[in-house]
Structure formats: C-alpha cells, structure tokens
Design a protein around this motif. Structure first.
Motif, PDB file in Angstrom:
ATOM      1  N   TRP B 121      53.568   4.886 -36.833  1.00  0.00           N
ATOM      2  CA  TRP B 121      54.757   5.128 -37.670  1.00  0.00           C
ATOM      3  C   TRP B 121      54.441   5.375 -39.124  1.00  0.00           C
ATOM      4  CZ3 TRP B 121      57.380   1.947 -41.400  1.00  0.00           C
ATOM      5  CH2 TRP B 121      56.803   0.689 -41.625  1.00  0.00           C
ATOM      6  N   VAL B 122      53.432   4.703 -39.676  1.00  0.00           N
ATOM      7  CA  VAL B 122      53.178   4.867 -41.117  1.00  0.00           C
ATOM      8  C   VAL B 122      52.497   6.197 -41.434  1.00  0.00           C
ATOM      9  CG1 VAL B 122      53.018   2.378 -41.490  1.00  0.00           C
ATOM     10  CG2 VAL B 122      50.914   3.678 -41.131  1.00  0.00           C
ATOM     11  N   HIS B 123      52.018   6.876 -40.404  1.00  0.00           N
ATOM     12  CA  HIS B 123      51.289   8.128 -40.624  1.00  0.00           C
ATOM     13  C   HIS B 123      52.197   9.357 -40.541  1.00  0.00           C
ATOM     14  CE1 HIS B 123      47.978   5.431 -40.350  1.00  0.00           C
ATOM     15  NE2 HIS B 123      48.212   5.158 -39.089  1.00  0.00           N
ATOM     16  N   GLN B 124      53.500   9.124 -40.360  1.00  0.00           N
ATOM     17  CA  GLN B 124      54.431  10.238 -40.190  1.00  0.00           C
ATOM     18  C   GLN B 124      55.022  10.670 -41.529  1.00  0.00           C
ATOM     19  OE1 GLN B 124      54.324  11.408 -37.075  1.00  0.00           O
ATOM     20  NE2 GLN B 124      52.943   9.678 -36.749  1.00  0.00           N
ATOM     21  N   ASP B 125      55.755  11.753 -41.458  1.00  0.00           N
ATOM     22  CA  ASP B 125      56.525  12.257 -42.588  1.00  0.00           C
ATOM     23  C   ASP B 125      57.366  11.117 -43.181  1.00  0.00           C
ATOM     24  OD1 ASP B 125      57.806  15.092 -43.582  1.00  0.00           O
ATOM     25  OD2 ASP B 125      59.302  13.468 -43.478  1.00  0.00           O
ATOM     26  N   ASN B 156      51.808  12.872 -29.776  1.00  0.00           N
ATOM     27  CA  ASN B 156      51.300  12.417 -31.078  1.00  0.00           C
ATOM     28  C   ASN B 156      50.241  13.431 -31.483  1.00  0.00           C
ATOM     29  OD1 ASN B 156      52.165   9.267 -31.535  1.00  0.00           O
ATOM     30  ND2 ASN B 156      51.956   9.797 -29.375  1.00  0.00           N
ATOM     31  N   GLU B 157      50.697  14.668 -31.621  1.00  0.00           N
ATOM     32  CA  GLU B 157      49.746  15.760 -31.705  1.00  0.00           C
ATOM     33  C   GLU B 157      49.585  16.284 -33.123  1.00  0.00           C
ATOM     34  OE1 GLU B 157      50.983  18.489 -28.591  1.00  0.00           O
ATOM     35  OE2 GLU B 157      51.301  16.787 -27.230  1.00  0.00           O
ATOM     36  N   ASN B 158      50.416  15.808 -34.036  1.00  0.00           N
ATOM     37  CA  ASN B 158      50.427  16.308 -35.416  1.00  0.00           C
ATOM     38  C   ASN B 158      49.342  15.632 -36.265  1.00  0.00           C
ATOM     39  OD1 ASN B 158      51.979  13.952 -34.930  1.00  0.00           O
ATOM     40  ND2 ASN B 158      52.859  14.094 -36.969  1.00  0.00           N
ATOM     41  N   GLU B 159      49.127  16.215 -37.434  1.00  0.00           N
ATOM     42  CA  GLU B 159      48.230  15.600 -38.415  1.00  0.00           C
ATOM     43  C   GLU B 159      48.941  14.434 -39.118  1.00  0.00           C
ATOM     44  OE1 GLU B 159      44.861  16.234 -39.789  1.00  0.00           O
ATOM     45  OE2 GLU B 159      45.006  16.686 -37.653  1.00  0.00           O
ATOM     46  N   PRO B 160      48.189  13.425 -39.521  1.00  0.00           N
ATOM     47  CA  PRO B 160      48.807  12.314 -40.254  1.00  0.00           C
ATOM     48  C   PRO B 160      49.118  12.723 -41.706  1.00  0.00           C
ATOM     49  CG  PRO B 160      46.443  12.029 -40.160  1.00  0.00           C
ATOM     50  CD  PRO B 160      46.752  13.241 -39.311  1.00  0.00           C
ATOM     51  N   GLN B 161      49.920  11.917 -42.399  1.00  0.00           N
ATOM     52  CA  GLN B 161      50.210  12.150 -43.809  1.00  0.00           C
ATOM     53  C   GLN B 161      48.949  12.031 -44.650  1.00  0.00           C
ATOM     54  OE1 GLN B 161      53.361  12.748 -45.630  1.00  0.00           O
ATOM     55  NE2 GLN B 161      53.566  13.622 -43.588  1.00  0.00           N
ATOM     56  N   ASN B 201      49.561   3.618 -48.762  1.00  0.00           N
ATOM     57  CA  ASN B 201      50.694   3.879 -47.872  1.00  0.00           C
ATOM     58  C   ASN B 201      50.827   2.763 -46.832  1.00  0.00           C
ATOM     59  OD1 ASN B 201      52.776   5.422 -46.474  1.00  0.00           O
ATOM     60  ND2 ASN B 201      51.193   5.890 -44.943  1.00  0.00           N
ATOM     61  N   VAL B 202      49.704   2.409 -46.225  1.00  0.00           N
ATOM     62  CA  VAL B 202      49.763   1.346 -45.205  1.00  0.00           C
ATOM     63  C   VAL B 202      50.288   0.057 -45.821  1.00  0.00           C
ATOM     64  CG1 VAL B 202      48.412  -0.108 -43.641  1.00  0.00           C
ATOM     65  CG2 VAL B 202      47.912   2.359 -43.806  1.00  0.00           C
TER      66      VAL B 202
END
Lengths: 490, 490
Positions: B121-125, B156-161, B201-202
């Motif tokens: 969750w923390v790695h999303q937009d 969960n295929e996208n790049e992280p923030q 961010n984390v």
C-alpha cells in the motif's frame, strides 16, 4: 429337484433333526456344494423347533449338487441339487474392491458407496421398521450400517423386539445412562442358546434391503450395551460369528463391519479382533467385504483381512488414509445432520452435503446419518423411521451425477484444485470453501470436453456452451462449494 | 532545551554533516541516551542532503540526555536533552507478549490482534495511499502487514512510487509474470546508496498508522520481486536492516516481520535469517515483536528471537502451534476474502468470519485480507484502496465483543465444546459447523453468569434471561457457527 436359483441368489434346504438337548452346541451340521470339480463348504444352522437349514449363494450358473454331513444321522449324507440361472434385474452380485480404491459388483458394474446409518432399526417395533423400509425405498442410499445386536444409548433407551440369546434374568428395562461394557452386565443371557427369531428378523430385513438394492454393513460388535453382548465369553463370540455366517453370508448384500468404535470395546484386545476376523473368513465362503470402524484410534487397516478403511472423522483425511493403507476409504461416520447437543450429531444439511462432495473429490466415499431430536426419540441414526433433514435430496443429486459415469474417481492434478477424474473421460473439480470468479484449470490436451458448473446445494447443473480442452477459464458464481464437471465428448 | 516528548513518542535530533562521498558507507553516527544511570545506544542515519538524524523512543518519564558519537567531527560529541512526559490519549506504548500466548501494550492494556494485510500500500500513488488510510480509519483492524520493499506479482504489476536504493539501470517497468528470485535481477540497483525519500514515505505512513492505533507489521524481506531486493549482497542486507532500525524502531507501533513466505526466498539459508535476527536485535533497542511468516515450511518458531508464531494456514492449527512453540499464535494469512482464481485468495466473507472466530476460540488470533478483482487491479491485499467485502463489518463486531473484556482467551473445557475463557470471568463457546438445538455445557460452580447467544454473521447478541452457573442447557437456533458467551455477573 428342478429348483432354480439366480446367480448370487440364495439356495436353501431344510431338514428335520433333533430338538432335544442343546442343538446349538451338540449338533454339527454342514454341507458341501459342488459344481464340476469345484466344491464349497458351508455350515448349516439350527433354526429352532427341530428345523435345520443350510444356505448357499451360487456364483456360477449351471447345476450345483450338495451333500450334507452331521454327527446326527437324520441330517447326515443328505443330497440334492439345484440349477443356478442368470441374474436378473438389479442383481449384480456382491460388492468387491475394484481398481484398488473403489468398489464394483461381482458382475463388474461400478458401485459408488452412498451410505447411511441406522444402528438399531431392525430392533424396533415392526411399524417403525416398515416405515424405515418405506423411507429407504425413496432415499438415495445404497448401503446402511446396522447392528446385529440391540443398542443402548441416549435416545435408544427401549428394549429391543428380540434378544439374540435366551434371557436367563432380566435387568433394568430402561437405559440408566451407563454403557460401560467393562462393568458387570445388568442382564443375564444364555450364551449357549441363540434366539432364532432374532436372527430371522435380521435376515428378513437384510433380504428386504437386498430387494431395494441396499448393501447391509452388519456391525458384529458394538459398545452401546446394557445386556452383556459386549462382553460375551470367547467361545460364545466365536459361535455367534459362525451362526451369523451360516445364516447371513448367503445374502449377497452383506458386508461385515466387525465393530462400531472398536476402541471403545475396551475389554477386547487386538488378538480378539484378529480371531473374529479368522472365524468370519473361515465361515464366509463368499469373502464379503470386511471393515472395522473406530472412535479415536484407528485399527491397523493394513491387516490383510481388512478390505477397506471404514473411518469415523472428517473427509479431509481421505487422502492420508488412501496413502497409508492403499485401500478404499469410506468415511462411514463424518458426523450426523441434526441438532442433538453432541458434536458428532449436529452438523447442518449444508455441511453434510459439503462432506459428501469433499470425500468424493478426494477419491473416497462418505456416509450419511441423521440425528434430529424427535418427540418419541425416533432419531434416524438410532431407530430409522423417516428422514427430516435436507441433505438426502442433495445426496441423491450427487448420486445421480456420479452414476452418470462408471469407475472410481481418482485424485488428479488440474492446476492445484481439489479434483478427481475417471481416467480422462470425466473430471470433477470442487471449490470447497473457495469462490473464484474465474476458475482456471487445465484439462487434458487433444480431447474435447463439455463443461458444467454444478451447485450441490441448489442442485442445479449449468452447462456451458462449446467444447473445452487444455487451459480453461470458467466464469463462476462467486460462492463457495461449487463443482465444475468436465465430461469428454465422444 | 525544553523539548517535551511523550513516553513512547519519538524524540528526534538532526545535525548537519558531510554530504560528499558516500555518507551511507563512510559516516558512522550514533548516540547514547541516558536517564540516571541507565543508557541506551541508538544508531543515527543519513537522511540525504547533508542531514543526519537520530531518533529515540523514551520508555520512562523524566529527563533524558544524549551524546552523539561519529567519525566526523561535525556529528561527534553533540549533546542535548529532553523531558519525557506521560503518554496521553490512545498511546499505550509498544505491544509485547503477555500471559505467554497473548499480547498487551507496554502500559498493560490488553491488545487483541485483529490484523489485515496490504503488502504494497505505501508504494502506490499517493491518492490511493490516502484512500487506504481513510479506509483504515473506519475499519476494525489494529494491525497491518506491509512490505518495506515494493512488490511484484499478478495484479501488482506497476512500478512503485520510490525505490529503496538508487537505480543504476532500469529493467522492464511492467511485471512479466516471473518473480523467481533465484534468477538474474532484471534491474540494477546501487546497494550502497539508500533513497531516503523511500524510507521517509514508509515512516510517514507508519506514523499515520500509529495515530490510527494500528500496529505496522513491517515485512523486511519477501520473494515477490523483479528488481533485485530479494537477492541483495549480505553486506547490503545488514546495512538495510540497520538503516530500517535507525529510522523506524522509534515508532512504537512497529513489529518486525522478517519475511513473507520465508521458504520461497530459496537463495537464503537459515543462517541468513538468524543473522538478520541478530542484526535487528542488536539495533532495535526497544525489542519490538519479531515474527517470520511461511508459505509451506514453518520456520523454527522455537528460536528465542521469535516472539510469536506468524502463520499462514488454517486456524484449526492454532492448538498444535500453541503446543509446539508455547508462544502467541497469529494466523496472519488464513486466505483472503475475494474471488481471484487462486485458492489463497477466494474464500467467502462467511468463511473469513468463521476463521476469525475459530482462531479466537482456540486461543489464537486471525488476520484479514481481501482480493476481489478490480478493474484497475486495486486489490486491498496488494495495494489498499477501499474494502469491498462483507467480512470487515463482522470482524468489527467480533472486535467489539472481545474488547468488552480484557486479557487473553485461553482454551478451556466446558463439556467437550470448542471454548476459551478469560480466567473464570468470561467464557466463549463456538459451535463451528455444528448446530445443537440445545447447547449443554458446564460453567464454573459458585459463580453467576449472564449468557448471550451471538450470531457472528447476523451480528446479533441475544441475551438470555436470568443468571446461570454449573450445568447449563441453552436453547439455540438450529444453525451452525454460533457463539455462546457467558460473562460473570459482578
């Protein structure tokens, strides 16, 4: 003679003999049946009032001849013959183990075990017994577990119609809540004198089951006892087993269940059970199926005489039991649909339905039973009567589906699902408590299948259009306990 | 100085230091905090752009003083102090093991683990992250499992923030279906340079969770990787763990989950995991809870550093795991409510609800997760967002009930039922898949209880009249998955 008997039917001959003394102990009576060079020895039995009978179940068509032998001249060296004719109608012979983990009738017809349990049904008032038979005629079951001896337990507190042995001294005629078979007997029975009427009643009911196409899994010993049956002297036990074989082995639908909850018969040792097995094997010339059911502790089902695993517990254990014993696994007691306070007797109809599908889709078989409280204590599990639950209709639905094909369902790998197959002809996938929106699976390549989504509770079959093979993705209703069935298109 | 920090809050001091070279490798920076004769060593960290920070979570009120030490004069021998004040509001301190099988906050308040999982969750937009926080604010969960590193998997295929390390060479920016961590990395990261923004961010999100009263079970390693995080060099692993401790250990709501599915990280040995545990124990002065979650093969939860069993599997295993390890058992992954094709992610809301009650009534704890397919692949389990299922409302209901009392529920014997008790003050009996019409049980004698029949799905509490003790017989609705709760009347 001219008498005609169907293959796997019963030939019976009766003779007048001595009634004085104790015929059960003093008179030896047996016969040898022969066809060509083949001979089969069977024991006869005393049926009371000076009548002796011998029964035989022929397994080959043609003429059979017999000669009796006895230590009494009136019963010795009698001869006769009969003609064995082809089986008709629903007579497929006795059930045998087939394909290692499954069953088939002697004529090769697949038998898919769909059992129920009514321990004491034959010991009840005849009106209830007739009601039970009427219920069974409409019910989906092709096997019933039942006790040869009467049963004492909560909701099974009455006296039986007959006792199996002559009563020397009566004890309490209502159950007092104890059934500890290791204490003193509350009644006194004459272990040297059978009551033929008791066994005649049992065999009449077994014969009626046979006509309904229902196997009778006869429980030879059980611990729910206040009369002394669970602690007979060893000689009486052996005589009893021989008497049961002489009277009942000729019924093609008989299975021998050596015990219900063998491990609760704490006064009996493994050596005792092994001895019982030897006696029955010696006196059952037809080699009927043999099992032994446990409460907590499994009997060693690896013993050669045990033909199949008769299991009490969750069907989730089917895989392990198949692996451990390499024999058919029948979950004879997976709990009962009902509402009694006891945990073994109050699962829901939905849960019972799930358990039948679970056993099936792990390569085993399941048994039903029902324990809804009843104002006259007529609980199906104990006494028979009528069915009140909602699982039998679902079990009938399952039976219709599995009987559309033939052969045993064996576990197979279709992409990680719980699944079984009959060769590559038919595949069942069970979602259990999962609810995929899309079920992804792999069917065998190079074959075409029709695909159905089955709802075991709603009893619907949703046939999907087209032909399917290889990787499939089936749109599913988002609900658990669904079945996907793929059947090869010929 | 005059700075005031709550007990179990975070004191932070920052200093300007060298930005040249590689501060992550070359600059040592730490501090010793002291209160009276007691001292606590903590590592500081480089936060980029020449800024160094040191964080400390005081566990005793009163004045604390510190002195820094460094191999760089600008950061060495700095001193300061602050006053630790009493905790306020919902600040009860970090969670610890209590009563052997349970948890409590440091101030003694009982903590009943009601977890959920949102790995990435923390790695999303940020918009999705804010939505997740808003959802959590209304949801019943007091723990969340989440990955420090980004996650690559189906849906969960996208790049992280952010990436946690500087990127030297990009690889594919969409997942190609592989996450075999034993193959070659598809990206190239600089294991010697952290990206402070990633960790900022984390920790921002962990701080927001803390304000919501939610524990952050931080997953330090996981195998769902296409960038190389799962196969860092050992020195980088150790440096990473120290950096995480320096930045995050001062958050009172942090738990260390050394792995999700440790046994799928096939390139790591047990010696590696033991080393990670040593590094974290050495650099976490607060001794936060530590667990390690498995796919198939259990880690040896008997190791002294493992504070509780973090389990993937059925809650029916709680009893065995309690017995085997003598530690709290948290079923962190019992499958997810959802409808994906995978078996781990498609149980029904009812089944999830059953599993929470099952874990509770065996003396353990359960975790939630949700995997309903979503048009933008925003599955709660992977990315957070909003909840779509029906189990969270039922889990909230369970939480309200268990939080009416205090202390851990321990298995107890009330006449063969599945049951747990808090001393003799409160007893829960779970019927699971049984449906007694009358529930017979035995409550402690000489005490009076009020009795409620709870329907966990309908979320109703049916309080029965009168006071109850000793043998009870409770009329029940004939349906499975009911709870009977007896609470002592003061």
């Amino acid at each position: 003679m001219g008498q005609h008997v169907q293959q796997w039917g019963i030939f019976e001959a009766d003779f007048d003999g001595p009634a004085e003394g104790n015929p059960f102990l003093e008179v030896d009576f047996a016969a040898t049946f022969a066809q060509g060079h083949r001979t089969v020895d069977v024991e006869g039995f005393y049926d009371g009032e000076g009548t002796y009978r011998v029964r035989f179940m022929p397994d080959e068509p043609g003429e059979w001849r017999f000669t009796t032998r006895s230590n009494r001249p009136a019963l010795d060296a009698k001869t006769g013959s009969f003609v064995c004719t082809a089986p008709t109608g629903s007579n497929h012979g006795p059930v045998r183990v087939a394909e290692q983990f499954h069953f088939a009738y002697a004529d090769g017809t697949h038998y898919s075990n769909i059992g129920t349990t009514c321990y004491g049904w034959v010991h009840q008032d005849p009106a209830i017994v007739e009601q039970t038979l009427a219920t069974l005629a409409e019910a989906p079951f092709n096997k019933i577990r039942m006790c040869v001896f009467p049963k004492a337990y909560r909701w099974n507190e009455n006296e039986p119609q007959f006792h199996a042995f002559e009563v020397l001294e009566e004890g309490p005629t209502r159950w007092d809540g104890r059934w500890d078979n290791s204490g003193d007997a509350q009644w006194r029975l004459d272990w040297e004198r059978f009551v033929p009427g008791h066994f005649r009643n049992v065999e009449t009911r077994v014969g009626q089951l046979r006509e309904l196409g229902i196997e009778a899994d006869l429980i030879l010993f059980h611990p729910y006892d206040r009369w002394g049956y669970s602690k007979m002297p060893p000689e009486a036990e052996d005589r009893y087993l021989r008497y049961v074989c002489a009277r009942l082995a000729s019924y093609r639908n008989v299975w021998w269940s050596f015990a219900n909850e063998w491990d609760l018969l704490r006064n009996k040792t493994v050596e005792d059970w092994e001895r019982y097995a030897r006696v029955v094997r010696r006196h059952d010339p037809y080699d009927h199926l043999r099992g032994i059911h446990q409460c907590h502790r499994l009997y060693d089902h690896g013993r050669p005489w045990v033909t199949h695993v008769s299991y009490q517990g969750g069907p989730d254990q089917v895989s392990r039991l198949r692996k451990d014993y390499g024999k058919p696994v029948v979950v004879d007691e997976c709990c009962y649909e009902g509402d009694v306070p006891n945990g073994w007797g109050n699962i829901s109809a939905a849960e019972m339905t799930h358990r039948f599908w679970l056993a099936t889709c792990l390569g085993g078989y399941c048994g039903h039973g029902e324990t809804y409280l009843h104002p006259q204590d007529i609980l199906w599990w104990g006494k028979g009567g009528t069915l009140h639950g909602q699982s039998p209709a679902r079990i009938a639905f399952l039976r219709r589906i599995v009987e559309q094909g033939s052969g045993g369902f064996e576990p197979c790998n279709v992409h990680g699902h719980m699944a079984v197959a009959r060769g590559e002809r038919e595949i069942l996938i069970f979602t259990h408590n999962h609810q995929p929106r899309v079920l992804e699976a792999k069917l065998p390549e190079g074959r075409s299948y029709s695909v159905e989504v089955i709802d075991p509770w709603a009893m619907t079959v949703d046939k999907r259009p087209g032909q399917h093979s290889g990787d499939i993705a089936i749109e599913m209703p988002v609900q658990p306990y669904m079945v996907v069935r793929a059947v090869e298109i010929e």
